[in-house]
Motif scaffolding. Structure first.
Motif, PDB file in Angstrom:
ATOM      1  N   ARG A  98       0.844  -1.184   0.000  1.00 20.93           N
ATOM      2  CA  ARG A  98       0.000   0.000   0.000  1.00 20.93           C
ATOM      3  C   ARG A  98       0.883   1.240   0.000  1.00 20.93           C
ATOM      4  NH1 ARG A  98      -3.033   1.232   5.584  1.00 20.93           N
ATOM      5  NH2 ARG A  98      -3.330   3.165   4.406  1.00 20.93           N
ATOM      6  N   LYS A  99       0.309   2.351  -0.375  1.00 26.88           N
ATOM      7  CA  LYS A  99       1.064   3.598  -0.454  1.00 26.88           C
ATOM      8  C   LYS A  99       1.436   4.070   0.946  1.00 26.88           C
ATOM      9  CE  LYS A  99       0.856   8.262  -2.403  1.00 26.88           C
ATOM     10  NZ  LYS A  99       0.039   9.236  -3.166  1.00 26.88           N
ATOM     11  N   ARG A 100       2.640   4.584   1.088  1.00 31.73           N
ATOM     12  CA  ARG A 100       3.076   5.090   2.388  1.00 31.73           C
ATOM     13  C   ARG A 100       2.216   6.299   2.771  1.00 31.73           C
ATOM     14  NH1 ARG A 100       9.154   6.002   4.792  1.00 31.73           N
ATOM     15  NH2 ARG A 100       8.612   7.514   6.412  1.00 31.73           N
ATOM     16  N   PHE A 101       1.702   6.285   4.004  1.00 31.21           N
ATOM     17  CA  PHE A 101       0.769   7.314   4.460  1.00 31.21           C
ATOM     18  C   PHE A 101       1.318   8.149   5.612  1.00 31.21           C
ATOM     19  CE2 PHE A 101       0.026   3.354   6.698  1.00 31.21           C
ATOM     20  CZ  PHE A 101      -0.007   3.741   8.026  1.00 31.21           C
ATOM     21  N   TYR A 102       2.575   7.995   5.947  1.00 28.48           N
ATOM     22  CA  TYR A 102       3.154   8.700   7.087  1.00 28.48           C
ATOM     23  C   TYR A 102       4.495   9.299   6.667  1.00 28.48           C
ATOM     24  CZ  TYR A 102       5.684   4.287   7.166  1.00 28.48           C
ATOM     25  OH  TYR A 102       6.434   3.202   6.799  1.00 28.48           O
ATOM     26  N   GLN A 103       4.944  10.282   7.440  1.00 27.19           N
ATOM     27  CA  GLN A 103       6.213  10.940   7.166  1.00 27.19           C
ATOM     28  C   GLN A 103       7.297  10.528   8.159  1.00 27.19           C
ATOM     29  OE1 GLN A 103       6.924  12.906   4.543  1.00 27.19           O
ATOM     30  NE2 GLN A 103       4.843  12.576   3.765  1.00 27.19           N
ATOM     31  N   ASN A 104       6.951  10.523   9.437  1.00 26.46           N
ATOM     32  CA  ASN A 104       7.942  10.271  10.487  1.00 26.46           C
ATOM     33  C   ASN A 104       7.571   9.044  11.315  1.00 26.46           C
ATOM     34  OD1 ASN A 104       9.428  12.766   9.923  1.00 26.46           O
ATOM     35  ND2 ASN A 104       7.644  13.808  10.808  1.00 26.46           N
ATOM     36  N   VAL A 105       8.622   8.369  11.800  1.00 28.78           N
ATOM     37  CA  VAL A 105       8.444   7.202  12.660  1.00 28.78           C
ATOM     38  C   VAL A 105       9.201   7.447  13.958  1.00 28.78           C
ATOM     39  CG1 VAL A 105       8.718   4.700  12.875  1.00 28.78           C
ATOM     40  CG2 VAL A 105       8.359   5.726  10.622  1.00 28.78           C
ATOM     41  N   SER A 106       8.552   7.172  15.073  1.00 25.05           N
ATOM     42  CA  SER A 106       9.197   7.359  16.374  1.00 25.05           C
ATOM     43  C   SER A 106       8.733   6.284  17.332  1.00 25.05           C
ATOM     44  CB  SER A 106       8.880   8.745  16.949  1.00 25.05           C
ATOM     45  OG  SER A 106       7.477   8.880  17.158  1.00 25.05           O
ATOM     46  N   ILE A 107       9.399   6.177  18.468  1.00 30.16           N
ATOM     47  CA  ILE A 107       8.987   5.227  19.504  1.00 30.16           C
ATOM     48  C   ILE A 107       8.736   5.991  20.790  1.00 30.16           C
ATOM     49  CG2 ILE A 107      10.316   3.362  18.448  1.00 30.16           C
ATOM     50  CD1 ILE A 107      12.352   3.660  20.702  1.00 30.16           C
ATOM     51  N   ALA A 143      10.762   0.064  14.251  1.00 32.25           N
ATOM     52  CA  ALA A 143      10.632   1.415  13.717  1.00 32.25           C
ATOM     53  C   ALA A 143      11.508   1.615  12.482  1.00 32.25           C
ATOM     54  CB  ALA A 143      10.992   2.437  14.795  1.00 32.25           C
ATOM     55  N   THR A 144      12.679   0.993  12.489  1.00 29.38           N
ATOM     56  CA  THR A 144      13.574   1.083  11.330  1.00 29.38           C
ATOM     57  C   THR A 144      12.947   0.433  10.106  1.00 29.38           C
ATOM     58  OG1 THR A 144      15.505   1.064  12.784  1.00 29.38           O
ATOM     59  CG2 THR A 144      15.882   0.529  10.479  1.00 29.38           C
ATOM     60  N   GLU A 145      12.238  -0.699  10.312  1.00 26.96           N
ATOM     61  CA  GLU A 145      11.543  -1.335   9.189  1.00 26.96           C
ATOM     62  C   GLU A 145      10.539  -0.374   8.562  1.00 26.96           C
ATOM     63  OE1 GLU A 145      11.404  -6.159   9.771  1.00 26.96           O
ATOM     64  OE2 GLU A 145       9.771  -4.975  10.634  1.00 26.96           O
ATOM     65  N   TRP A 146       9.763   0.312   9.398  1.00 21.31           N
ATOM     66  CA  TRP A 146       8.757   1.241   8.883  1.00 21.31           C
ATOM     67  C   TRP A 146       9.406   2.475   8.259  1.00 21.31           C
ATOM     68  CZ3 TRP A 146       3.500   0.571   8.522  1.00 21.31           C
ATOM     69  CH2 TRP A 146       2.986  -0.572   9.136  1.00 21.31           C
ATOM     70  N   ASP A 147      10.468   2.951   8.863  1.00 19.35           N
ATOM     71  CA  ASP A 147      11.129   4.158   8.361  1.00 19.35           C
ATOM     72  C   ASP A 147      11.838   3.905   7.035  1.00 19.35           C
ATOM     73  OD1 ASP A 147      11.776   6.924   8.752  1.00 19.35           O
ATOM     74  OD2 ASP A 147      13.827   6.309   9.197  1.00 19.35           O
ATOM     75  N   SER A 148      12.259   2.668   6.801  1.00 15.37           N
ATOM     76  CA  SER A 148      13.002   2.349   5.581  1.00 15.37           C
ATOM     77  C   SER A 148      12.097   2.135   4.375  1.00 15.37           C
ATOM     78  CB  SER A 148      13.863   1.095   5.799  1.00 15.37           C
ATOM     79  OG  SER A 148      13.037  -0.035   6.041  1.00 15.37           O
ATOM     80  N   GLN A 149      10.779   2.094   4.578  1.00 10.34           N
ATOM     81  CA  GLN A 149       9.863   1.941   3.450  1.00 10.34           C
ATOM     82  C   GLN A 149       9.860   3.216   2.604  1.00 10.34           C
ATOM     83  OE1 GLN A 149       8.337  -1.158   2.963  1.00 10.34           O
ATOM     84  NE2 GLN A 149       9.744  -1.590   4.673  1.00 10.34           N
ATOM     85  N   LYS A 150       9.770   3.038   1.306  1.00 14.28           N
ATOM     86  CA  LYS A 150       9.798   4.187   0.392  1.00 14.28           C
ATOM     87  C   LYS A 150       8.375   4.667   0.109  1.00 14.28           C
ATOM     88  CE  LYS A 150      14.216   3.683   0.309  1.00 14.28           C
ATOM     89  NZ  LYS A 150      15.068   4.604   1.095  1.00 14.28           N
TER      90      LYS A 150
END
Length: 341
Positions: A98-107, A143-150
């Motif tokens: 699915r298309k990425r719907f977020y800009q930033n990832v944090s914990i 979080a790195t997995e999610w942040d690395s998505q294009k």
């Protein structure tokens, strides 16, 4: 935020025929992509390449003509996506892209553990539970997995996320002892315990590469395992099984989900424990689990895109499962040592 990097060994072209243990060393270090082929071998390789190209073209045609929501690209096996035992259901498989719907990832740390934030939204499991993990290191890895998505979220590449979803939702509704018994049951059909008598070269390769791992496990856990060329497999003593049950009972439910996942990748309890105990590396464990396939590749050649892709995917899944076990372990010593390394 740190990055999780899975490195792949560099490869070099080679046509030298490799025999015995030499080819395993070369494969492990990325050399000797294929052995020199006989005329019959070249024909078989050409047929395999043609068939692979045809199947690939059919898939591209199908995916191009129909919506991906109806015909999603089949992802690699994920945590619990395969059968978990006779008569049991299936755990989670990743959804379609699915298309990425977020800009930033944090914990952030909450009452139940560490949470993942996608912008200002809390990540949730497929069952709608708050996505909460037991350790900060695991939260950073997820979080790195999610942040690395294009631009597109490729869920089938997010093995740690899928493992966490399975641990949180427990879709197969198994308790700790059921997980342990399922893991130990693999010992009855363990890859390294089944041997061939011919061809002689493969039989010798199995002895040279598998026997040391079996000997290590027997000494490490003070058990008898052995091997067999019978289709019925080796006769594993009940005391050996109970020893492994006791050992696995020292892990928590999250870690056991990861252990079972690694076992299903390698088709071997012995290789999985050797990997988790750091007796062997991920690359070594994967090659040993694919010993016969690698032998055939060196003899007949490979379908480059297919075999290389399968190898890299298996390494990635095995590495993710192993990391998951360590980061979910109740032992702070293991966590500290892992982060130091």
């Amino acid at each position: 935020m740190g990055n999780v990097v899975l490195e792949r060994d560099g490869e070099t072209e080679g046509t030298k025929r490799v025999r015995g243990a030499d080819w395993l060393s070369l494969r492990q270090h990325g050399g000797a992509r294929g052995a020199a082929l006989s005329p019959a071998g070249r024909w078989r390789s050409a047929v395999a390449c043609s068939l692979a190209a045809m199947l690939s073209g059919c898939r591209r045609l199908l995916w191009g003509r129909f919506p991906t929501a109806r015909f999603p690209r089949p992802p690699p096996a994920a945590a619990g996506s395969g059968p978990v035992g006779p008569g049991r259901g299936r755990a989670y498989a990743p959804p379609a892209e699915r298309k990425r719907f977020y800009q930033n990832v944090s914990i952030s740390q909450g009452e139940g553990g560490f949470e993942i934030n996608l912008d200002h939204r809390k990540l949730k499991t497929p069952q709608g539970k708050l996505f909460t993990v037991p350790s900060e290191a695991l939260a950073i890895a997820v979080a790195t997995e999610w942040d690395s998505q294009k631009d597109t979220i490729k869920f089938y590449t997010m093995h740690l996320t899928t493992l966490c979803n399975t641990a949180l939702d427990n879709p197969t509704q198994r308790n700790k002892m059921q997980l342990i018994r399922a893991a130990v049951k693999f010992l009855e059909t363990d890859t390294v315990c089944y041997r061939v008598e011919e061809p002689a070269a493969l039989a010798e390769l199995q002895r040279n590469e598998w026997d040391p791992v079996v000997a290590w496990a027997e000494k490490r856990y003070n058990v008898a395992i052995g091997s067999s060329t019978s289709i019925l497999g080796p006769n594993i003593p009940a005391s050996t099984k109970e020893t492994f049950v006791s050992h696995l009972a020292s892990y928590n439910m999250w870690a056991l989900q990861g252990i079972e996942y690694v076992i299903t990748q390698l088709k071997s309890l012995i290789l999985s424990l050797g990997l988790i105990d750091r007796h062997i590396t991920v690359e070594k464990a994967v090659l040993l689990s694919r010993l016969e396939e690698e032998y055939q590749i060196q003899r007949w050649g490979s379908v480059e895109w297919a075999h290389d892709y399968d190898l890299c995917e298996l390494r990635a899944r095995t590495a993710a499962g192993t990391l998951f076990v360590h980061l979910c372990s109740e032992s702070s010593t293991v966590k500290h040592k892992l982060l130091q390394d």
